[in-house]
Design an enzyme around this catalytic site. Sequence first.
Site, PDB file in Angstrom:
ATOM      1  CG  LEU A 120       4.887 -13.910  -0.506  1.00  0.00           C
ATOM      2  CD1 LEU A 120       3.959 -12.744  -0.193  1.00  0.00           C
ATOM      3  CD2 LEU A 120       4.127 -15.214  -0.308  1.00  0.00           C
TER       4      LEU A 120
ATOM      5  CB  ILE B 207      -2.510  -8.834  -2.927  1.00  0.00           C
ATOM      6  CG1 ILE B 207      -3.121  -8.061  -1.755  1.00  0.00           C
ATOM      7  CG2 ILE B 207      -2.654  -8.040  -4.218  1.00  0.00           C
ATOM      8  CD1 ILE B 207      -2.361  -6.803  -1.395  1.00  0.00           C
TER       9      ILE B 207
ATOM     10  N   GLY C  48       4.002 -15.848  -7.179  1.00  0.00           N
ATOM     11  CA  GLY C  48       4.344 -14.430  -7.039  1.00  0.00           C
ATOM     12  C   GLY C  48       3.170 -13.609  -6.555  1.00  0.00           C
ATOM     13  CB  SER C  49       1.145 -13.360  -4.306  1.00  0.00           C
ATOM     14  OG  SER C  49       1.833 -14.280  -3.478  1.00  0.00           O
ATOM     15  NE  ARG C  50       1.241  -5.020  -1.342  1.00  0.00           N
ATOM     16  CZ  ARG C  50       1.482  -3.773  -1.690  1.00  0.00           C
ATOM     17  NH1 ARG C  50       2.024  -3.513  -2.865  1.00  0.00           N
ATOM     18  NH2 ARG C  50       1.188  -2.771  -0.880  1.00  0.00           N
TER      19      ARG C  50
END
Length: 219
Positions: free
Chosen positions: A97, A155, A185-187
Amino acid sequence: MITWIKSNLIWTEGQKILLILLFLMVFGWFIWKLLFLVSLIFLVCCFYFFRNPSRNCLAAHSDDTILICPADGRVIDIQYDPHSELEGYAYKVSIFLSVFDVHVNWIPMAGTVKKIVYKPGMFMLAFLPKSSLLNECNDVVLAGKQEKTILVRQIAGWIARRICCWIKEGEHLTVNQKYGMIRFGSRVDTFLPDNVMLAVKKGEYVYGGQTVLGRWICY
Protein backbone atom coordinates in the site's frame (compact mmCIF):
# COMPACT_ATOMS: atom_id res chain seq x y z
CA MET A 1 -19.00 15.14 -0.01
CA ILE A 2 -20.60 15.51 3.44
CA THR A 3 -20.81 11.72 3.82
CA TRP A 4 -17.17 11.40 2.73
CA ILE A 5 -16.11 13.87 5.41
CA LYS A 6 -18.27 12.32 8.15
CA SER A 7 -17.03 8.79 7.45
CA ASN A 8 -13.39 9.89 7.25
CA LEU A 9 -11.17 8.07 9.77
CA ILE A 10 -9.20 11.19 10.63
CA TRP A 11 -11.82 11.86 13.35
CA THR A 12 -10.91 8.63 15.16
CA GLU A 13 -7.50 7.42 13.96
CA GLY A 14 -5.90 10.78 13.18
CA GLN A 15 -7.07 12.99 16.03
CA LYS A 16 -3.58 14.07 17.11
CA ILE A 17 -2.60 14.94 13.55
CA LEU A 18 -5.84 16.87 13.09
CA LEU A 19 -5.37 18.89 16.29
CA ILE A 20 -1.74 19.73 15.48
CA LEU A 21 -2.61 20.89 11.97
CA LEU A 22 -5.56 22.97 13.20
CA PHE A 23 -3.32 24.60 15.81
CA LEU A 24 -0.69 25.40 13.17
CA MET A 25 -3.36 26.83 10.88
CA VAL A 26 -4.70 29.15 13.60
CA PHE A 27 -1.18 30.16 14.62
CA GLY A 28 -0.15 30.70 11.00
CA TRP A 29 -3.26 32.75 10.20
CA PHE A 30 -2.24 35.38 12.74
CA ILE A 31 1.56 35.09 12.64
CA TRP A 32 2.77 33.61 9.35
CA LYS A 33 0.48 33.06 6.36
CA LEU A 34 2.89 30.60 4.71
CA LEU A 35 2.57 28.29 7.73
CA PHE A 36 -1.22 28.51 7.42
CA LEU A 37 -1.08 27.57 3.73
CA VAL A 38 1.30 24.63 4.26
CA SER A 39 -0.78 23.33 7.19
CA LEU A 40 -3.95 23.59 5.11
CA ILE A 41 -2.37 21.56 2.30
CA PHE A 42 -1.26 18.89 4.78
CA LEU A 43 -4.76 18.81 6.27
CA VAL A 44 -6.33 18.19 2.86
CA CYS A 45 -3.76 15.44 2.19
CA CYS A 46 -4.57 13.81 5.54
CA PHE A 47 -8.29 13.83 4.81
CA TYR A 48 -7.49 12.10 1.54
CA PHE A 49 -5.28 9.51 3.26
CA PHE A 50 -7.85 8.69 5.96
CA ARG A 51 -10.70 8.23 3.47
CA ASN A 52 -13.01 5.36 4.37
CA PRO A 53 -14.83 4.05 1.28
CA SER A 54 -17.73 1.60 1.39
CA ARG A 55 -16.95 -1.59 -0.52
CA ASN A 56 -19.09 -4.64 -1.17
CA CYS A 57 -18.34 -7.84 -3.06
CA LEU A 58 -21.81 -9.26 -3.69
CA ALA A 59 -20.40 -12.54 -5.01
CA ALA A 60 -18.65 -13.20 -1.68
CA HIS A 61 -21.92 -12.85 0.24
CA SER A 62 -23.68 -15.45 -1.91
CA ASP A 63 -20.70 -17.80 -2.34
CA ASP A 64 -18.72 -18.67 0.81
CA THR A 65 -15.92 -20.25 -1.24
CA ILE A 66 -14.78 -16.78 -2.32
CA LEU A 67 -11.98 -14.90 -0.52
CA ILE A 68 -11.60 -11.16 -1.06
CA CYS A 69 -8.51 -8.98 -0.92
CA PRO A 70 -7.85 -7.42 2.51
CA ALA A 71 -6.36 -4.17 1.20
CA ASP A 72 -5.93 -1.79 -1.72
CA GLY A 73 -2.58 -1.85 -3.47
CA ARG A 74 -0.22 -3.69 -5.78
CA VAL A 75 0.41 -7.43 -5.45
CA ILE A 76 4.19 -7.32 -5.13
CA ASP A 77 4.83 -10.98 -4.34
CA ILE A 78 3.17 -14.39 -4.37
CA GLN A 79 4.99 -17.28 -2.72
CA TYR A 80 4.08 -20.95 -2.78
CA ASP A 81 5.54 -23.70 -0.61
CA PRO A 82 4.09 -27.20 -1.11
CA HIS A 83 5.40 -28.16 2.33
CA SER A 84 3.33 -25.40 3.97
CA GLU A 85 6.34 -23.77 5.64
CA LEU A 86 5.08 -20.20 5.15
CA GLU A 87 3.91 -19.69 8.73
CA GLY A 88 2.25 -23.09 8.38
CA TYR A 89 0.51 -22.16 5.12
CA ALA A 90 1.16 -22.92 1.45
CA TYR A 91 0.60 -19.46 -0.08
CA LYS A 92 1.63 -15.95 0.87
CA VAL A 93 0.12 -13.07 -1.11
CA SER A 94 1.74 -9.69 -0.40
CA ILE A 95 -0.04 -6.40 -1.16
CA PHE A 96 1.92 -3.15 -0.93
CA LEU A 97 0.00 0.00 0.00
CA SER A 98 1.54 3.30 -1.07
CA VAL A 99 0.67 6.56 0.68
CA PHE A 100 -1.86 7.20 -2.10
CA ASP A 101 -3.86 4.01 -1.49
CA VAL A 102 -6.80 3.50 0.85
CA HIS A 103 -5.34 2.13 4.10
CA VAL A 104 -8.45 0.51 5.57
CA ASN A 105 -8.21 -3.30 5.87
CA TRP A 106 -11.03 -5.74 5.14
CA ILE A 107 -11.76 -9.29 6.33
CA PRO A 108 -11.23 -11.77 3.42
CA MET A 109 -13.89 -14.26 4.58
CA ALA A 110 -16.55 -14.79 7.22
CA GLY A 111 -15.30 -16.51 10.33
CA THR A 112 -14.22 -16.34 13.96
CA VAL A 113 -11.07 -14.61 15.15
CA LYS A 114 -8.99 -17.41 16.67
CA LYS A 115 -5.90 -15.40 17.52
CA ILE A 116 -4.48 -11.88 17.34
CA VAL A 117 -0.73 -11.48 17.84
CA TYR A 118 1.01 -8.11 17.81
CA LYS A 119 4.76 -8.23 17.17
CA PRO A 120 6.99 -5.18 17.70
CA GLY A 121 9.77 -4.79 15.18
CA MET A 122 11.62 -2.62 12.70
CA PHE A 123 10.27 -0.11 10.18
CA MET A 124 11.94 -1.20 6.95
CA LEU A 125 10.50 -0.21 3.58
CA ALA A 126 7.32 -2.29 3.33
CA PHE A 127 7.97 -3.53 -0.22
CA LEU A 128 11.18 -5.30 0.87
CA PRO A 129 10.74 -9.09 1.32
CA LYS A 130 12.30 -9.09 4.81
CA SER A 131 9.76 -6.57 6.09
CA SER A 132 7.23 -9.40 6.48
CA LEU A 133 9.49 -11.00 9.10
CA LEU A 134 11.33 -8.07 10.68
CA ASN A 135 8.87 -5.16 10.72
CA GLU A 136 6.28 -4.35 13.34
CA CYS A 137 3.18 -6.37 12.47
CA ASN A 138 -0.17 -7.63 13.67
CA ASP A 139 -1.36 -11.16 12.85
CA VAL A 140 -5.03 -12.13 12.72
CA VAL A 141 -5.88 -15.84 12.45
CA LEU A 142 -9.39 -16.34 11.09
CA ALA A 143 -11.27 -19.66 11.09
CA GLY A 144 -14.27 -20.15 8.82
CA LYS A 145 -16.56 -23.07 8.09
CA GLN A 146 -15.13 -26.60 8.09
CA GLU A 147 -11.99 -25.36 9.89
CA LYS A 148 -10.88 -23.28 6.91
CA THR A 149 -8.15 -21.12 8.42
CA ILE A 150 -6.20 -18.16 7.05
CA LEU A 151 -3.77 -15.62 8.49
CA VAL A 152 -3.80 -11.91 7.62
CA ARG A 153 -0.75 -9.87 8.62
CA GLN A 154 -0.77 -6.07 8.85
CA ILE A 155 2.80 -4.78 8.43
CA ALA A 156 4.02 -1.29 9.28
CA GLY A 157 6.40 0.31 6.80
CA TRP A 158 9.06 2.99 6.85
CA ILE A 159 6.50 5.80 6.94
CA ALA A 160 3.72 3.87 8.68
CA ARG A 161 4.23 3.89 12.43
CA ARG A 162 0.92 2.71 13.74
CA ILE A 163 -1.17 -0.41 13.16
CA CYS A 164 -4.84 -0.14 14.11
CA CYS A 165 -6.84 -3.30 14.77
CA TRP A 166 -10.51 -2.90 15.70
CA ILE A 167 -11.42 -6.54 16.42
CA LYS A 168 -10.96 -8.97 19.32
CA GLU A 169 -10.25 -12.67 19.72
CA GLY A 170 -13.42 -14.77 19.67
CA GLU A 171 -15.33 -12.19 17.65
CA HIS A 172 -17.33 -13.44 14.66
CA LEU A 173 -16.76 -11.39 11.53
CA THR A 174 -18.52 -11.17 8.20
CA VAL A 175 -16.88 -11.04 4.79
CA ASN A 176 -16.22 -7.44 3.66
CA GLN A 177 -16.10 -6.24 7.28
CA LYS A 178 -13.49 -3.57 8.01
CA TYR A 179 -11.16 -4.61 10.79
CA GLY A 180 -8.32 -2.08 10.91
CA MET A 181 -5.93 0.21 9.10
CA ILE A 182 -2.22 1.01 8.87
CA ARG A 183 -1.10 4.61 8.84
CA PHE A 184 1.01 6.03 5.98
CA GLY A 185 2.39 3.39 3.60
CA SER A 186 2.39 -0.28 4.54
CA ARG A 187 1.86 -3.88 3.49
CA VAL A 188 -0.65 -6.67 4.08
CA ASP A 189 0.31 -10.35 3.70
CA THR A 190 -2.35 -13.04 3.45
CA PHE A 191 -1.34 -16.64 4.24
CA LEU A 192 -3.53 -19.33 2.68
CA PRO A 193 -3.61 -23.15 2.75
CA ASP A 194 -3.03 -25.37 -0.27
CA ASN A 195 -6.73 -25.84 -1.02
CA VAL A 196 -7.15 -22.29 -2.29
CA MET A 197 -7.03 -21.36 -5.98
CA LEU A 198 -5.66 -17.83 -6.34
CA ALA A 199 -7.45 -15.32 -8.56
CA VAL A 200 -4.78 -12.58 -8.49
CA LYS A 201 -1.37 -12.29 -10.13
CA LYS A 202 1.87 -10.59 -9.21
CA GLY A 203 1.88 -6.98 -10.41
CA GLU A 204 -1.92 -6.69 -10.38
CA TYR A 205 -3.59 -3.75 -8.64
CA VAL A 206 -6.35 -4.89 -6.29
CA TYR A 207 -9.09 -3.26 -4.22
CA GLY A 208 -9.71 -4.28 -0.62
CA GLY A 209 -13.21 -5.53 0.11
CA GLN A 210 -13.93 -5.84 -3.61
CA THR A 211 -11.34 -7.76 -5.66
CA VAL A 212 -11.57 -11.56 -5.42
CA LEU A 213 -8.35 -12.92 -3.91
CA GLY A 214 -9.08 -16.60 -4.49
CA ARG A 215 -11.50 -19.45 -4.02
CA TRP A 216 -11.62 -22.48 -1.74
CA ILE A 217 -11.42 -25.76 -3.65
CA CYS A 218 -12.23 -29.28 -2.49
CA TYR A 219 -9.96 -32.27 -2.87
